[in-house]
Design an enzyme around this catalytic site. Structure first.
Site, PDB file in Angstrom:
ATOM      1  CD  GLU A  57      -2.842  -0.559  -0.227  1.00  0.00           C
ATOM      2  OE1 GLU A  57      -3.197  -1.568  -0.817  1.00  0.00           O
ATOM      3  OE2 GLU A  57      -2.966   0.589  -0.696  1.00  0.00           O
TER       4      GLU A  57
HETATM    5  C1  LIG Z   1       3.135  -9.672   0.107  1.00  0.00           C
HETATM    6  C2  LIG Z   1       2.915  -8.519  -0.826  1.00  0.00           C
HETATM    7  C3  LIG Z   1       1.627  -8.212  -1.228  1.00  0.00           C
HETATM    8  C4  LIG Z   1       1.412  -7.169  -2.135  1.00  0.00           C
HETATM    9  N1  LIG Z   1       0.142  -6.924  -2.599  1.00  0.00           N
HETATM   10  C5  LIG Z   1      -0.025  -6.047  -3.625  1.00  0.00           C
HETATM   11  C6  LIG Z   1      -1.295  -5.928  -4.292  1.00  0.00           C
HETATM   12  O1  LIG Z   1      -2.290  -6.562  -3.917  1.00  0.00           O
HETATM   13  N2  LIG Z   1      -1.393  -5.090  -5.367  1.00  0.00           N
HETATM   14  C7  LIG Z   1      -0.333  -4.371  -5.819  1.00  0.00           C
HETATM   15  O2  LIG Z   1      -0.482  -3.649  -6.801  1.00  0.00           O
HETATM   16  N3  LIG Z   1       0.874  -4.444  -5.193  1.00  0.00           N
HETATM   17  C8  LIG Z   1       1.055  -5.274  -4.134  1.00  0.00           C
HETATM   18  N4  LIG Z   1       2.284  -5.382  -3.528  1.00  0.00           N
HETATM   19  C9  LIG Z   1       3.382  -4.568  -4.011  1.00  0.00           C
HETATM   20  C10 LIG Z   1       3.765  -3.456  -3.051  1.00  0.00           C
HETATM   21  O3  LIG Z   1       2.769  -2.475  -3.018  1.00  0.00           O
HETATM   22  C11 LIG Z   1       5.146  -2.932  -3.510  1.00  0.00           C
HETATM   23  O4  LIG Z   1       6.080  -3.942  -3.203  1.00  0.00           O
HETATM   24  C12 LIG Z   1       5.493  -1.621  -2.843  1.00  0.00           C
HETATM   25  O5  LIG Z   1       4.669  -0.593  -3.332  1.00  0.00           O
HETATM   26  C13 LIG Z   1       6.954  -1.230  -3.085  1.00  0.00           C
HETATM   27  O6  LIG Z   1       7.342  -1.392  -4.401  1.00  0.00           O
HETATM   28  P1  LIG Z   1       8.690  -2.201  -4.724  1.00  0.00           P
HETATM   29  O7  LIG Z   1       8.621  -3.494  -4.008  1.00  0.00           O
HETATM   30  O8  LIG Z   1       8.890  -2.228  -6.183  1.00  0.00           O
HETATM   31  O9  LIG Z   1       9.848  -1.362  -4.032  1.00  0.00           O
HETATM   32  P2  LIG Z   1      10.582  -0.095  -4.649  1.00  0.00           P
HETATM   33  O10 LIG Z   1       9.610   0.851  -5.223  1.00  0.00           O
HETATM   34  O11 LIG Z   1      11.683  -0.573  -5.510  1.00  0.00           O
HETATM   35  O12 LIG Z   1      11.188   0.559  -3.332  1.00  0.00           O
HETATM   36  C14 LIG Z   1      12.374   0.088  -2.696  1.00  0.00           C
HETATM   37  C15 LIG Z   1      12.771   1.102  -1.609  1.00  0.00           C
HETATM   38  O13 LIG Z   1      13.002   2.377  -2.225  1.00  0.00           O
HETATM   39  C16 LIG Z   1      12.181   3.363  -1.614  1.00  0.00           C
HETATM   40  N5  LIG Z   1      11.752   4.350  -2.611  1.00  0.00           N
HETATM   41  C17 LIG Z   1      11.270   4.127  -3.844  1.00  0.00           C
HETATM   42  N6  LIG Z   1      10.984   5.303  -4.434  1.00  0.00           N
HETATM   43  C18 LIG Z   1      11.294   6.277  -3.551  1.00  0.00           C
HETATM   44  C19 LIG Z   1      11.222   7.698  -3.564  1.00  0.00           C
HETATM   45  N7  LIG Z   1      10.726   8.364  -4.592  1.00  0.00           N
HETATM   46  N8  LIG Z   1      11.648   8.373  -2.465  1.00  0.00           N
HETATM   47  C20 LIG Z   1      12.097   7.716  -1.389  1.00  0.00           C
HETATM   48  N9  LIG Z   1      12.175   6.378  -1.317  1.00  0.00           N
HETATM   49  C21 LIG Z   1      11.781   5.667  -2.383  1.00  0.00           C
HETATM   50  C22 LIG Z   1      11.001   2.596  -1.029  1.00  0.00           C
HETATM   51  O14 LIG Z   1      10.387   3.312   0.034  1.00  0.00           O
HETATM   52  C23 LIG Z   1      11.691   1.315  -0.561  1.00  0.00           C
HETATM   53  O15 LIG Z   1      12.295   1.548   0.673  1.00  0.00           O
HETATM   54  C24 LIG Z   1       2.506  -6.391  -2.597  1.00  0.00           C
HETATM   55  C25 LIG Z   1       3.794  -6.687  -2.133  1.00  0.00           C
HETATM   56  C26 LIG Z   1       4.006  -7.726  -1.277  1.00  0.00           C
HETATM   57  C27 LIG Z   1       5.415  -8.047  -0.849  1.00  0.00           C
END
Ligand SMILES: Cc1cc2nc3c(=O)[nH]c(=O)nc-3n(C[C@H](O)[C@H](O)[C@H](O)COP(=O)(O)OP(=O)(O)OC[C@H]3O[C@@H](n4cnc5c(N)ncnc54)[C@H](O)[C@@H]3O)c2cc1C
Length: 621
Positions: free
Chosen positions: A443
């Protein structure tokens, strides 16, 4: 569960004594509600949580989800629980009766949700996402779409998801690559891969309805070019029966640290060029529409953090009363002294009270935001509506990020209370900690929540929203100063809120002069400070009410006014013990947490930029 997972007494204190939800029942919208009805619903929620959901908790974790021959299966015990949960109408309890709901106030729902989440939130993901997705169709769908999908989702007959994330697009949703190609009949051909989709595929329901973010061919890059589509797993015939598979193929499910009973799927849309989606709402308004679901979901995720914290505290408390180990500190030199239950050791008591204070404070914070949502819905003037809305805007990222981060901390401390047994799978708290962590990540990560707070919410409505929040705290300080018992404690709240208000002003000045870099760099610590402040405020408000209640009880009981007399009364009267416990939470928080706030604000105020200025090479290789 009453004593071990959720304190229903504290929930009722919050609803009736602190928030005063009975005020809502005077409005037509909640005309069918009364205290008796709410009590009955809370009782039913507790029964559902304890008798139906809780038994799935560790079994669901051990069995997990499986992916075989292209099909996803959830833990077997989830099937019966899902059926019972849906039949009882919980899936859409807060929705209007016209769509099959019970029109339940959000503030009441929060207490029910806390019970459900404490019992098993991996299970709760299925009905939770279904209700959220159906809510989008209710608000933005056509009558045809509502008839086709929404009603069957609100009964739980079909499931729902939210499909945002892609392998290359997590926090940055503007980077999504899923495309939508116009078809002559007005529908769209969807192509792309969505990853990490909770409830993305499962065998609880025969169909699954996916709201999918995608870009219509030719639309601009970035979030402004994104639209949202309803994409069913199976197409739906005109007579409502299930048609052919809609070219939505599950690639895999994830193996995860926790919430193992919740299927997290990779979904491939349109690999064979045959996936049909229907536009939901207007073109290029996908992010705005999805944000409705995301904002609701963010509050729910805050509740997941709280649910875990609540359950972990309940277990730790019970264990501390039962586990006998070590002599008491005052008998340390006596070789013949008997060992005592660990709740008698100062460090264990400190840990328990720390947990208790945070759990109660977060419960009240979530309850307050839910109450603001209820009030916003019935506000009679524009100004009033804007004021309630302002609290919700500012505090939603705080509820999500603070409650999930603190949820993990509380689960971790619960393990400490258990000692080595806490680390062992036979005992429940290690699972709470594993399950809880995800709430910090999905989220929108907690880092992204903090950016939302500092980058958007503080300046919203020209800063009036956050100022109104500080104004509420000032009001509480004024009231509590008149209470003898709390006078010496409320000064810490006053000092803390002054420090936070000063730092917030400093952020505004930096934004105008040195740019946003220092506020952005410190967004997450700032959010945690605001969370502590909000919790300290809620606890102090509660303690003020508890003092009044106790005064009345002491007077009636003819207590002699001495501490010893009051303690004696608490041993035989559980209400006295409860209210004394509320005061203890507030006093502990005021003296142990609130004084750290001005130091933390001072640290941020120094304006250090080392993490930005240092070379990437200097982080190490
Ligand atoms: C078990 C599970 C269930 C999930 N369920 C859903 C779902 O139902 N639907 C769905 O669409 N998604 C879902 N997700 C995805 C989840 O919402 C994303 O994993 C999350 O939004 C982070 O994206 P990412 O993993 O690509 O991390 P990244 O975006 O790569 O982020 C990695 C790190 O970089 C930081 N970061 C990235 N951009 C910035 C910025 N601009 N400024 C500062 N810090 C930044 C983040 O805060 C984090 O610490 C799920 C994930 C998991 C693990």
């Amino acid at each position: 569960m009453g004593n071990s997972l959720v304190s229903v007494r504290d929930q009722k204190f919050l609803l009736y004594e602190q928030l005063g939800v009975e005020k809502l029942f005077a409005y037509e919208k909640y005309g069918d509600y009364s205290r008796d009805v709410v009590d009955m619903m809370l009782g039913e929620a507790e029964k559902m949580a304890v008798d139906v959901i809780l038994p799935t908790y560790d079994v669901g974790d051990k069995e997990g989800c499986t992916f075989k021959d292209g099909k996803v299966s959830v833990p077997a015990c989830f099937h019966d629980a899902y059926k019972k949960f849906c039949e009882a109408g919980w899936i859409c309890a807060i929705k209007d009766p016209e769509v099959g709901g019970q029109g339940m106030p959000m503030s009441v729902w929060m207490s029910c949700a806390e019970c459900f989440n404490a019992a098993n939130f991996a299970f709760m993901m299925y009905p939770g996402l279904t209700a959220g997705a159906a809510g989008l169709i209710e608000k933005y769908g056509t009558e045809e779409q509502k008839n086709k999908y929404m009603y069957r989702m609100y009964t739980g007959e079909w499931g729902g998801t939210m499909c945002l994330t892609e392998p290359g697009s997590g926090s940055d949703l503007g980077a999504i690559r899923t495309t939508a190609k116009r078809l002559p009949d007005g529908t769209f051909s969807i192509t792309g891969t969505k990853s990490f989709i909770s409830s993305g595929d499962h065998d609880l329901t025969p169909n699954n309805i996916h709201p999918v973010l995608a870009r219509i061919e030719g639309d601009p890059p970035g979030t402004g070019g994104i639209s949202i589509f309803i994409v069913p797993k199976y197409r739906v015939n005109d007579d409502g029966s299930l048609g052919e598979l809609n070219d939505v193929i599950t690639g895999n499910i994830e193996h995860k640290m926790g919430i193992k009973g919740s299927a997290t799927a990779t979904l491939n849309f349109g690999e064979d060029g045959n996936c049909i989606g229907e536009l939901l709402g207007e073109e290029r308004k996908g992010m705005k529409i999805m944000f409705q679901m995301m904002n609701e979901a963010r509050l729910e995720v805050g509740m997941q953090g709280l649910g875990h914290a609540t359950a972990a505290y309940g277990h730790a408390l019970q264990y501390a009363k039962e586990r006998v180990q070590s002599k008491p500190i005052w008998e340390f030199t006596n070789p013949n002294a008997a060992s005592v239950p660990i709740i008698q050791h100062p460090d264990v008591r400190r840990m328990l009270l720390w947990m208790k204070a945070y759990v109660e404070g977060m419960r009240a914070l979530n309850g307050f935001v839910a109450y603001c949502i209820d009030m916003e819905g019935i506000a009679e003037t524009k100004e009033e509506k804007k004021r309630w809305e302002g609290f919700v805007e500012v505090l939603t990222p705080v509820c999500k990020a603070f409650c999930s981060d603190m949820g993990v901390e509380i689960c971790s401390l619960a393990i400490d209370v258990y000692g080595g047994y806490g680390y062992i799978s036979e005992y429940p708290v290690e699972q709470y900690m594993r399950d809880c962590k995800i709430a910090c990540l999905y989220e929108g990560t907690n880092g992204i929540q903090a950016l939302d707070l500092v980058g958007r919410k503080l300046a919203q409505n020209k800063g009036a929203n956050v100022k109104a929040f500080f104004g509420e705290i000032a009001g509480t300080v004024g009231k509590i100063k008149k209470i003898e018992e709390l006078k010496a404690y409320v000064v810490h709240l006053e000092e803390a809120y002054g420090a936070v208000a000063g730092l917030t002003e400093q952020f505004g000045k930096w934004a105008k002069s040195a740019g946003l870099i220092i506020p952005i760099l410190n967004a997450r610590p700032y959010l945690m400070i605001l969370g502590d402040l909000a919790v300290g405020w809620q606890l102090m408000q509660a303690a003020g009410i508890a003092c009044e209640k106790l005064d009345a009880i002491y007077a009636e009981a003819g207590a002699d006014g001495s501490k010893a007399g009051q303690r004696a009364l608490a041993r035989e009267n559980s209400e006295v013990a409860f209210y004394q416990g509320k005061i203890a939470s507030a006093k502990y928080f005021a003296t142990n947490i609130l004084p750290t706030i001005s130091g933390r604000c001072k640290a941020i105020g120094l304006g250090d930029k080392v993490p930005i200025e240092m070379l990437e090479e200097s982080f190490g290789s």
